[in-house]
Design a protein around this motif. Structure first.
Motif, mmCIF file in Angstrom:
data_model
loop_
_atom_site.group_PDB
_atom_site.id
_atom_site.type_symbol
_atom_site.label_atom_id
_atom_site.label_comp_id
_atom_site.label_asym_id
_atom_site.label_seq_id
_atom_site.Cartn_x
_atom_site.Cartn_y
_atom_site.Cartn_z
ATOM 1 N N TYR A 120 0.852 -1.403 -0.008
ATOM 2 C CA TYR A 120 -0.206 -0.227 -0.045
ATOM 3 C C TYR A 120 0.500 1.431 -0.331
ATOM 4 C CZ TYR A 120 -3.047 3.677 2.382
ATOM 5 O OH TYR A 120 -4.087 4.480 2.014
ATOM 6 N N ALA A 121 0.419 2.009 -0.977
ATOM 7 C CA ALA A 121 1.475 3.358 -0.821
ATOM 8 C C ALA A 121 0.740 4.482 -1.904
ATOM 9 C CB ALA A 121 2.698 3.540 -2.168
ATOM 10 N N PRO A 122 0.435 5.887 -0.712
ATOM 11 C CA PRO A 122 0.357 7.106 -1.335
ATOM 12 C C PRO A 122 0.836 7.148 -2.454
ATOM 13 C CG PRO A 122 0.440 7.321 1.300
ATOM 14 C CD PRO A 122 1.614 5.853 0.566
ATOM 15 N N VAL A 156 3.128 18.001 -4.341
ATOM 16 C CA VAL A 156 3.963 17.122 -3.885
ATOM 17 C C VAL A 156 4.247 16.990 -2.421
ATOM 18 C CG1 VAL A 156 6.236 14.919 -3.315
ATOM 19 C CG2 VAL A 156 5.528 15.565 -5.736
ATOM 20 N N LEU A 157 4.719 18.292 -1.628
ATOM 21 C CA LEU A 157 4.750 18.163 -0.541
ATOM 22 C C LEU A 157 3.308 18.342 0.333
ATOM 23 C CD1 LEU A 157 8.047 19.826 -0.011
ATOM 24 C CD2 LEU A 157 7.321 17.271 0.124
ATOM 25 N N ASP A 158 2.411 19.423 -0.976
ATOM 26 C CA ASP A 158 1.247 19.670 -0.361
ATOM 27 C C ASP A 158 0.670 18.331 0.216
ATOM 28 O OD1 ASP A 158 1.542 22.407 -0.685
ATOM 29 O OD2 ASP A 158 0.314 22.314 -1.689
ATOM 30 N N ALA A 159 0.459 17.155 -0.974
ATOM 31 C CA ALA A 159 -0.239 15.870 -0.685
ATOM 32 C C ALA A 159 0.362 15.112 0.041
ATOM 33 C CB ALA A 159 -0.223 15.568 -2.172
ATOM 34 N N ASP A 201 4.204 21.003 4.142
ATOM 35 C CA ASP A 201 3.688 21.610 2.875
ATOM 36 C C ASP A 201 4.623 21.733 2.124
ATOM 37 O OD1 ASP A 201 3.506 23.760 3.252
ATOM 38 O OD2 ASP A 201 1.378 24.173 3.816
ATOM 39 N N GLY A 202 3.850 22.350 1.054
ATOM 40 C CA GLY A 202 4.535 22.663 -0.424
ATOM 41 C C GLY A 202 5.214 23.714 0.310
ATOM 42 N N ALA A 249 -3.874 10.509 -3.224
ATOM 43 C CA ALA A 249 -3.310 11.721 -2.104
ATOM 44 C C ALA A 249 -3.560 13.115 -2.423
ATOM 45 C CB ALA A 249 -2.085 11.476 -1.472
ATOM 46 N N ARG A 250 -3.839 13.044 -3.861
ATOM 47 C CA ARG A 250 -4.943 14.556 -4.163
ATOM 48 C C ARG A 250 -6.101 13.935 -4.729
ATOM 49 N NH1 ARG A 250 -1.002 17.164 -8.746
ATOM 50 N NH2 ARG A 250 -1.546 15.895 -9.713
#
Length: 259
Positions: free
Chosen positions: A168-170, A180-183, A205-206, A252-253
């Motif tokens: 399992y992976a986001p 990417v960092l936001d998510a 985050d971003g 993740a998004r």
């Protein structure tokens, strides 16, 4: 431009995980995956039986079941578990503490996983925090991607385990580092090694910068699948070569990443 189906095929991801707090899990029918895992996020967010049955009629459905939670306890109150469609497979997990009360968290995991697998021998068993217990059930293993996953998978296979291993992976299908960092920046930041490496009070985050951004940019690639479809596909191929049979991607998004 690649169609959603072609893009998913390029990633090599085999299944999608959906969180009922974040989306209508009935959206599974519009996504190009044969296998769908519906995560457990508390009793109040458990999808209706009819919704799960409808998904199971169109897809290979599995539902995450926390064996310590009241309503799902195979050695106690299992009223909610008995309402799950028979045609839905199970992913038995110890259960995240955020979704359990004090009494539930105190329950012993091992005998409950054993009893649950006895009733559903084709289940997958989540290994997070209970690796040895999960392996002892003999059931398919449900691993969470981490920086040691490839090593762990090779060791597991070398030791003779020939059962099914799902990973399992986001997933974040973009090369935009801020996105990417936001998510998944916050997700990676909660992992022990990352939390220890981050400067105190740093943004995750971003907006992260300096040392925090360096740490997070490396960490999200240890704990999630990020990049364009081709880059994710290369990483998934490496994980499958190490011993993973099925890669389950959590968008993740949101599900739009797989459309």
């Amino acid at each position: 431009m690649l169609t959603a189906e072609a893009r998913v095929r390029e990633t090599g991801i085999d299944a999608v995980a959906l969180k009922p707090m974040e989306c209508d899990v009935a959206e599974a029918a519009s996504l190009p995956f044969e296998t769908v895992v519906v995560d457990y996020e508390g009793r109040e967010h458990l999808p209706e039986t009819d919704v799960l049955r409808r998904i199971a009629s169109e897809r290979d459905l599995r539902v995450t079941v926390p064996v310590r939670a009241s309503g799902f306890d195979p050695l106690g109150d299992d009223a909610l578990a008995s309402d799950l469609p028979e045609e839905a497979g199970r992913v038995f997990v110890a259960g995240h503490s955020a979704y359990l009360d004090e009494d539930e968290r105190a329950k012993r995991v091992a005998p409950r996983l054993g009893a649950a697998v006895e009733d559903h021998p084709d289940a997958w068993v989540g290994t997070e925090g209970v690796e040895r217990v999960a392996l002892a059930t003999g059931a398919g293993q449900f691993e969470l991607l981490s920086r040691s996953t490839e090593h762990d998978l090779r060791a597991l296979r070398a030791a003779g385990f020939d059962g099914h291993v799902s990973l399992y992976a986001p997933v974040v299908l973009t090369e935009d580092e801020d996105a990417v960092l936001d998510a998944v920046g916050g997700y990676a930041a909660r992992r022990g090694p990352v939390a220890r490496a981050l400067p105190e009070g740093a943004a995750t985050d971003g907006s992260a910068s300096g040392r925090a951004r360096e740490v997070l940019s490396a960490a999200v690639r240890d704990y999630a699948l990020v990049g364009d479809a081709a880059a994710v596909g290369e990483r998934v191929a490496e994980l499958k070569a190490a011993g993973a049979d099925t890669v389950v991607g959590y968008p993740a998004r949101g599900p739009e990443d797989f459309r």
